[in-house]
Design a protein around this motif. Structure first.
Motif, short mmCIF file in Angstrom:
data_model
loop_
_atom_site.label_atom_id
_atom_site.label_comp_id
_atom_site.label_asym_id
_atom_site.label_seq_id
_atom_site.Cartn_x
_atom_site.Cartn_y
_atom_site.Cartn_z
N ASN A 8 0.85 -1.19 0.00
CA ASN A 8 0.00 0.00 0.00
C ASN A 8 0.88 1.24 0.00
OD1 ASN A 8 -2.64 -1.24 0.24
ND2 ASN A 8 -1.93 -1.89 2.25
N HIS A 9 0.66 2.13 -0.96
CA HIS A 9 1.44 3.34 -1.09
C HIS A 9 0.72 4.50 -0.43
CE1 HIS A 9 4.19 1.44 -3.90
NE2 HIS A 9 3.14 0.92 -4.47
N ASP A 10 1.39 5.10 0.53
CA ASP A 10 0.85 6.29 1.19
C ASP A 10 -0.61 6.12 1.60
OD1 ASP A 10 2.72 8.39 -1.04
OD2 ASP A 10 3.31 7.55 0.87
N ALA A 11 -0.96 4.94 2.07
CA ALA A 11 -2.35 4.65 2.41
C ALA A 11 -2.89 5.60 3.47
CB ALA A 11 -2.48 3.20 2.89
N LEU A 12 -2.05 5.94 4.42
CA LEU A 12 -2.52 6.80 5.50
C LEU A 12 -2.80 8.22 5.02
CD1 LEU A 12 -0.28 5.59 8.44
CD2 LEU A 12 -2.58 4.86 7.83
N ALA A 13 -2.19 8.63 3.94
CA ALA A 13 -2.42 9.97 3.42
C ALA A 13 -3.79 10.10 2.78
CB ALA A 13 -1.34 10.33 2.41
N LYS A 14 -4.45 8.99 2.51
CA LYS A 14 -5.74 9.00 1.81
C LYS A 14 -6.91 8.72 2.74
CE LYS A 14 -3.47 7.28 -2.31
NZ LYS A 14 -3.32 6.18 -3.23
N ILE A 15 -6.74 8.89 4.02
CA ILE A 15 -7.80 8.58 4.98
C ILE A 15 -8.94 9.57 4.84
CG2 ILE A 15 -8.40 8.34 7.41
CD1 ILE A 15 -5.42 7.70 7.88
N SER A 16 -10.12 9.05 4.65
CA SER A 16 -11.31 9.87 4.52
C SER A 16 -11.68 10.48 5.86
CB SER A 16 -12.45 8.98 4.02
OG SER A 16 -13.70 9.47 4.40
#
Length: 70
Positions: A8-16
């Motif tokens: 997962n790439h930068d998954a935390l940056a995409k948190i809704s």
């Protein structure tokens, strides 16, 4: 770009924001449930931490706010 073990790439940056809200709203209830079920505060906290990590990493896969509450 950061990658975790699952790719997962930068998954935390995409948190809704909806996911963050749902987690915040459910936090106390989930923690109480885990403490009662496991009868061990440290184990409950460990499970809670793992739950948050998994939910946050996979939050981009949720389609609606209701999915975060399920």
């Amino acid at each position: 770009m950061q990658t975790d073990d699952d790719g997962n790439h930068d998954a935390l940056a995409k948190i809704s924001p909806a996911v963050v809200r749902a987690l915040a709203d459910a936090h106390d209830g989930i923690r109480r449930f885990l403490r009662r079920s496991l009868r061990n505060e440290d184990d409950a906290d460990d499970v809670m931490q793992e739950l948050y990590v998994r939910l946050l990493v996979r939050s981009s896969q949720l389609r609606q706010e209701e999915s975060a509450r399920a």
